[in-house]
Scaffold this motif. Structure first.
Motif, PDB file in Angstrom:
ATOM      1  N   THR A 114       0.807  -1.221   0.000  1.00  0.00           N
ATOM      2  CA  THR A 114       0.000   0.000   0.000  1.00  0.00           C
ATOM      3  C   THR A 114       0.838   1.267   0.000  1.00  0.00           C
ATOM      4  OG1 THR A 114      -0.072   0.179   2.413  1.00  0.00           O
ATOM      5  CG2 THR A 114      -1.787  -1.184   1.372  1.00  0.00           C
ATOM      6  N   GLY A 115       2.054   1.193   0.518  1.00  0.00           N
ATOM      7  CA  GLY A 115       2.879   2.380   0.662  1.00  0.00           C
ATOM      8  C   GLY A 115       2.569   3.172   1.916  1.00  0.00           C
ATOM      9  N   ASN A 116       1.694   2.660   2.764  1.00  0.00           N
ATOM     10  CA  ASN A 116       1.294   3.379   3.980  1.00  0.00           C
ATOM     11  C   ASN A 116       2.369   3.390   5.060  1.00  0.00           C
ATOM     12  OD1 ASN A 116      -1.182   3.944   2.860  1.00  0.00           O
ATOM     13  ND2 ASN A 116      -2.212   2.223   3.835  1.00  0.00           N
ATOM     14  N   TYR A 117       3.416   2.588   4.903  1.00  0.00           N
ATOM     15  CA  TYR A 117       4.463   2.508   5.921  1.00  0.00           C
ATOM     16  C   TYR A 117       5.799   3.040   5.408  1.00  0.00           C
ATOM     17  CZ  TYR A 117       1.107  -0.584   8.200  1.00  0.00           C
ATOM     18  OH  TYR A 117      -0.010  -1.121   8.775  1.00  0.00           O
ATOM     19  N   VAL A 118       5.766   3.841   4.343  1.00  0.00           N
ATOM     20  CA  VAL A 118       6.980   4.396   3.757  1.00  0.00           C
ATOM     21  C   VAL A 118       7.224   5.790   4.312  1.00  0.00           C
ATOM     22  CG1 VAL A 118       8.120   5.111   1.624  1.00  0.00           C
ATOM     23  CG2 VAL A 118       6.684   3.071   1.632  1.00  0.00           C
ATOM     24  N   LEU A 119       8.410   5.992   4.859  1.00  0.00           N
ATOM     25  CA  LEU A 119       8.795   7.307   5.363  1.00  0.00           C
ATOM     26  C   LEU A 119       9.957   7.844   4.538  1.00  0.00           C
ATOM     27  CD1 LEU A 119       8.877   6.799   9.254  1.00  0.00           C
ATOM     28  CD2 LEU A 119       6.975   7.551   7.830  1.00  0.00           C
ATOM     29  N   GLU A 120       9.867   9.114   4.147  1.00  0.00           N
ATOM     30  CA  GLU A 120      10.997   9.767   3.501  1.00  0.00           C
ATOM     31  C   GLU A 120      11.812  10.449   4.587  1.00  0.00           C
ATOM     32  OE1 GLU A 120      10.109  12.657   0.486  1.00  0.00           O
ATOM     33  OE2 GLU A 120      12.209  12.774  -0.126  1.00  0.00           O
ATOM     34  N   MET A 121      13.094  10.137   4.600  1.00  0.00           N
ATOM     35  CA  MET A 121      13.968  10.684   5.623  1.00  0.00           C
ATOM     36  C   MET A 121      14.608  11.983   5.138  1.00  0.00           C
ATOM     37  SD  MET A 121      13.138   8.424   7.647  1.00  0.00           S
ATOM     38  CE  MET A 121      14.041   9.158   8.983  1.00  0.00           C
ATOM     39  N   LYS A 122      15.200  12.706   6.066  1.00  0.00           N
ATOM     40  CA  LYS A 122      15.782  14.005   5.749  1.00  0.00           C
ATOM     41  C   LYS A 122      16.925  13.909   4.749  1.00  0.00           C
ATOM     42  CE  LYS A 122      14.447  16.144  10.088  1.00  0.00           C
ATOM     43  NZ  LYS A 122      14.893  16.646  11.394  1.00  0.00           N
ATOM     44  N   ASP A 123      17.594  12.740   4.671  1.00  0.00           N
ATOM     45  CA  ASP A 123      18.709  12.588   3.734  1.00  0.00           C
ATOM     46  C   ASP A 123      18.248  12.165   2.342  1.00  0.00           C
ATOM     47  OD1 ASP A 123      17.989   9.938   4.086  1.00  0.00           O
ATOM     48  OD2 ASP A 123      20.020   9.240   4.500  1.00  0.00           O
TER      49      ASP A 123
END
Length: 201
Positions: A114-123
């Motif tokens: 689903t993509g519901n657990y994807v986090l974009e990090m600061k890097d």
């Protein structure tokens, strides 16, 4: 008498259908596999994963009292590049053989896409914790707005040394937490991808 029993069975079946349709509409997941990494890390951390509500699905609950400042856990999972996220979740690129193999593996093992657990990090890297076989229990923490009483956990960036530098959020208690309380954090700017990934370039 026979007619009454038949009617009772029909009513019971209709009630069962109503309950199962409500459960599936709200996305309640089956119990977490005891062999998954998410389950094993939850047991080790002293966290209980169970249904939080029909709306939220599963949640993470403290099994002992925690003090403000206590380390809670780390949001780990697959490290993905922007190109992989664009192909696998955003539909912005065509999937290559590696993406299709990844998708097939998830499907065979009953893991979501689903993509519901994807986090974009600061890097600029991405952490995908949807696959319970490859992620920690922290994926099950639900949202509460920071500054409200329910919000009891906060995420901070961490750089992990090894073959490569990875950035994973670490969670700490921001107030005392009683045993049995659900662990909640503000998804906020750390997880903009969860809210706006489909709009991203």
């Amino acid at each position: 008498m026979f007619g009454l029993c038949t009617n009772l069975l029909v009513v019971m079946f209709l009630v069962f259908l109503a309950i199962t349709s409500v459960v599936s509409l709200h996305g309640i997941r089956p119990s977490l596999s005891s062999s998954s990494l998410a389950h094993r890390t939850a047991v080790k951390a002293g966290v209980c994963i169970k249904v939080a509500s029909k709306v939220k699905g599963l949640g993470a609950f403290a099994t002992s009292d925690l003090k403000v400042g206590d380390y809670i856990g780390e949001y780990t999972g697959e490290k993905l590049t922007r190109r992989q996220v664009q192909a696998r979740y955003w539909g912005k690129r065509e999937k290559n053989g590696q993406d299709l193999s990844w998708e097939g593996s998830r499907s065979r093992r009953g893991q979501g896409i689903t993509g519901n657990y994807v986090l974009e990090m600061k890097d600029g890297s991405f952490v995908d914790s949807e696959d319970a076989d490859l992620s920690s229990w922290c994926r099950f923490m639900n949202h509460a707005k920071e500054g409200t009483t329910p919000c009891n956990v906060k995420a901070f960036d961490r750089i992990s040394a090894g073959d490569e530098l990875l950035v994973f959020p670490q969670f700490f208690a921001i107030r005392d937490i009683e045993a049995g309380e659900e662990l909640l954090w503000d998804y906020g700017p750390l997880s903009d991808v969860a809210q706006s990934c489909k709009a991203s370039p």
